[in-house]
Enzyme design. Structure first.
Site, short mmCIF file in Angstrom:
data_model
loop_
_atom_site.label_atom_id
_atom_site.label_comp_id
_atom_site.label_asym_id
_atom_site.label_seq_id
_atom_site.Cartn_x
_atom_site.Cartn_y
_atom_site.Cartn_z
N ALA A 13 0.82 -1.22 0.00
CA ALA A 13 0.00 0.00 0.00
C ALA A 13 0.85 1.26 0.00
O ALA A 13 0.48 2.28 0.58
CB ALA A 13 -0.92 0.00 1.22
N ARG A 19 -2.36 8.75 -10.97
CA ARG A 19 -3.50 8.97 -11.86
C ARG A 19 -4.81 9.27 -11.11
O ARG A 19 -5.78 9.71 -11.72
CB ARG A 19 -3.68 7.74 -12.78
CG ARG A 19 -2.68 7.71 -13.92
CD ARG A 19 -2.85 6.47 -14.77
NE ARG A 19 -2.22 5.31 -14.17
CZ ARG A 19 -2.30 4.08 -14.66
NH1 ARG A 19 -3.00 3.84 -15.75
NH2 ARG A 19 -1.68 3.07 -14.07
N LYS A 26 -3.97 6.60 -2.65
CA LYS A 26 -4.91 5.80 -3.43
C LYS A 26 -5.64 4.77 -2.58
O LYS A 26 -6.86 4.60 -2.70
CB LYS A 26 -4.19 5.11 -4.58
CG LYS A 26 -5.14 4.27 -5.44
CD LYS A 26 -4.46 3.72 -6.67
CE LYS A 26 -3.58 2.54 -6.37
NZ LYS A 26 -3.14 1.84 -7.60
N ASP A 109 -5.05 -2.46 -3.80
CA ASP A 109 -6.09 -1.76 -4.58
C ASP A 109 -7.02 -2.73 -5.30
O ASP A 109 -7.47 -2.45 -6.40
CB ASP A 109 -5.45 -0.81 -5.58
CG ASP A 109 -4.63 -1.52 -6.65
OD1 ASP A 109 -4.35 -2.73 -6.48
OD2 ASP A 109 -4.27 -0.89 -7.65
N GLU A 161 5.85 -8.35 -16.95
CA GLU A 161 5.14 -7.07 -16.97
C GLU A 161 4.90 -6.65 -18.42
O GLU A 161 5.69 -6.96 -19.32
CB GLU A 161 5.98 -5.99 -16.26
CG GLU A 161 6.22 -6.27 -14.78
CD GLU A 161 4.94 -6.33 -13.99
OE1 GLU A 161 4.05 -5.49 -14.22
OE2 GLU A 161 4.81 -7.24 -13.14
N ASN A 176 -1.67 -11.66 -14.33
CA ASN A 176 -1.27 -11.73 -12.92
C ASN A 176 -2.16 -10.80 -12.12
O ASN A 176 -2.21 -9.60 -12.37
CB ASN A 176 0.20 -11.32 -12.81
CG ASN A 176 0.63 -11.06 -11.38
OD1 ASN A 176 0.04 -11.59 -10.44
ND2 ASN A 176 1.66 -10.25 -11.22
N ASN A 383 -48.12 14.86 21.86
CA ASN A 383 -48.32 15.42 20.52
C ASN A 383 -47.71 16.81 20.47
O ASN A 383 -48.04 17.67 21.28
CB ASN A 383 -49.82 15.50 20.19
CG ASN A 383 -50.06 15.78 18.71
OD1 ASN A 383 -50.39 14.88 17.95
ND2 ASN A 383 -49.91 17.02 18.31
N ASN A 392 -33.05 25.13 22.76
CA ASN A 392 -32.12 24.39 23.62
C ASN A 392 -30.78 25.07 23.85
O ASN A 392 -30.01 24.63 24.71
CB ASN A 392 -31.86 23.01 23.01
CG ASN A 392 -31.27 23.09 21.61
OD1 ASN A 392 -31.53 24.03 20.87
ND2 ASN A 392 -30.47 22.10 21.24
#
Length: 511
Positions: A13, A19, A26, A109, A161, A176, A383, A392
């Site tokens: 993380a 982006r 993110k 993510d 990659e 992957n 009522n 208040n």
């Protein structure tokens, strides 16, 4: 084979998420009740890992603070320089030197990841005695994602990659998912051999698979049943798409459990909310946070409930509630606002343009219209008339008002706290009550009515009102006039006891 209970979870993380174009890291962007990171940790929670390590980097202080709230048992580890996923995992494992068994690595993510999928990955990995297992998925469009490359026998050959892939490898649609299970001892050894000889000049965790395979260690691929679970998030467009997918999943789950959702496309239910059987959720409704809706309740249309409890058979229509409790069979709205600590007992009513804050309504009590109720206790079957204000706040402190059981408060009344209206007492419409009203008494502070004859003709000549009054006067010529009126400067008749109406309280309240 490692003992199944010896497990460590590592969540990556540390990325900035450029982006997203956000000052918020993110992994802290929210969708349906949890952050991206929160969803990932929830998916891993059933593993009952001995340790959970979260690698933080960009916005580290914000991520640490969030972890302290949602997963205080997790250990944040700083990756000061983002030098690749392999580098991140190496730093994480250095923080748990005595860890053994299986380590599960998950990108931070992937909010749609199911606990069942993580458990299946680990079970397959441990059952096969593999050194490393990657979660893969067959996707319609693999653009931007790492590819799974298999040999002729279908065994994992390498994970590549996209930017390092050949044209043939880019044509592959098995990707992957960024979720892995490793034998921890063999992973530690392989991490020390990683190279940065690639397009990005980083240590790729995926290169561990090639190193282990070359060393004769068994590596495996586990394919996710649903590729949607593996979708990540890189910008706000993708985040919105994930939110819609999760909305559909959540709504389908509740409908199959016996909840009627009349318009699923406009109904948003957080994963942290709960709805009981035979409840009906109408269109444009949001159930957020720890909200619960009881059996047979009707919520919506146009309702937002945040951390709010709605009892069995209650109705909430076109209203907004935060931290409130709506009792069984109670009615709220339309256009009501329940603020924190608003508590409505069974069969009570809060109606149109009513705001309630830090107050309790007893069973069967009614506040039907145009009223502010703040810091009050209202007894059963009391009522409260339209346009009543519970005064208040004195500018410094808040004060409390008590209205007893069966009390009847007239329209356009101000109850100036601290004050108590006793059980069965009446308050005349238009009163400003600053002193206690004893049980069964009538409280009234109205000034006597004063009618000034001919005022419109003298003060507003030539107006529509003056013309109408003149016509009415001609039609009524010869009448003796109103004996209860007074001309300007004449003494007024009546007094404080003359409050009008057969009950002595005037038009005290509306139902």
């Amino acid at each position: 084979m490692p003992e199944p209970h010896l497990r460590t979870v590592v969540v990556l993380a540390a990325g900035e998420g450029k982006r997203m174009k956000s000052s918020l890291p993110k992994v802290l962007h929210p969708l349906l009740g949890r952050t991206l990171l929160g969803h990932v940790l929830a998916a891993a929670a059933p593993l009952r890992a001995d340790r959970s390590v979260v690698v933080v980097g960009h916005g580290a202080d914000q991520v640490r603070a969030h972890l302290a709230e949602i997963a205080p048992e997790a250990t944040p580890v700083l990756q000061a320089q983002q030098l690749g996923t392999g580098h991140a995992v190496r730093i994480a494992l250095e923080a748990v030197p005595d860890a053994a068994g299986t380590v599960v690595v998950i990108n931070g993510d992937v909010p749609l990841l199911r606990p069942e999928t993580v458990a299946a990955l680990v079970e397959a990995h441990e059952g096969a005695g593999a050194a490393a297992t990657v979660l893969a998925a067959e996707v319609p469009d693999p653009t931007g994602l790492g590819r799974i490359v298999r040999d002729a026998a279908g065994r994992l050959e390498q994970i590549v990659e996209e930017r390092d892939a050949t044209p043939d490898q880019r044509a592959l649609r098995e990707i992957n998912a960024g979720i892995y299970a490793f034998d921890l001892a063999r992973l530690r050894e392989a991490l020390g051999k990683l190279s940065t000889d690639n397009e990005q000049g980083e240590e790729y965790l995926t290169d561990v698979f090639g190193l282990l395979r070359d060393a004769g260690e068994p590596v495996a691929v586990h394919v996710a049943a649903d590729h949607v679970e593996t979708l990540g998030c890189n910008d706000r467009v993708e985040l919105a798409a994930l939110r819609r997918l999760l909305r559909d999943r959540v709504n389908e789950g509740w409908m199959r459990a016996g909840v009627s959702i009349l318009d699923p496309d406009t109904t948003w239910i957080d994963v942290t909310a709960a709805v009981e059987r035979d409840a009906v959720i109408d269109q444009n409704t949001q159930l957020q946070g720890a909200t619960t809706v009881g059996a047979g309740a009707l919520v919506g249309p146009d309702v937002t409930l945040i951390d709010t409890t709605v009892g069995e058979g209650a109705t909430v229509l076109r209203s907004h509630a935060v931290g409130a409790e709506v009792g069984a069979g109670a009615s709220v709205g339309p256009y009501a606002y329940l603020r924190p600590a608003a508590r409505l007992a069974e069969k009570s009513k809060v109606g149109t343009f009513v705001e309630v804050k830090n107050s309790e309504l007893g069973a069967g009590a009614k506040v039907p219209h145009l009223t502010y109720v703040g810091d009050a206790t209202i007894g059963a079957k009391a009522n409260i008339g339209a346009a009543t204000i519970f005064v208040n706040y004195d500018g410094v402190n808040k004060h409390r008002t008590t209205v007893g059981e069966g009390a009847f408060v007239g329209c356009d009344t101000s109850l100036i706290a601290p004050v108590e209206v006793g059980a069965g007492a009446y308050v005349a419409a238009g009163s400003a009550i600053a002193q206690d009203v004893p049980p069964g008494a009538l409280g009234v502070t109205r000034a006597p009515q004063r009618n000034i004859e001919g005022w419109v003709a003298r003060k507003r000549p030539g107006t529509v009102s003056a013309a109408a009054a003149e016509r009415a006067g001609r039609a009524g010529e010869g009448a003796s006039g109103n004996p209860g009126s007074a001309s300007e400067g004449e003494p007024l008749h009546g007094g404080a006891e003359t409050v009008g109406g057969p009950s002595g309280a005037g038009d005290t309240a509306t139902e």
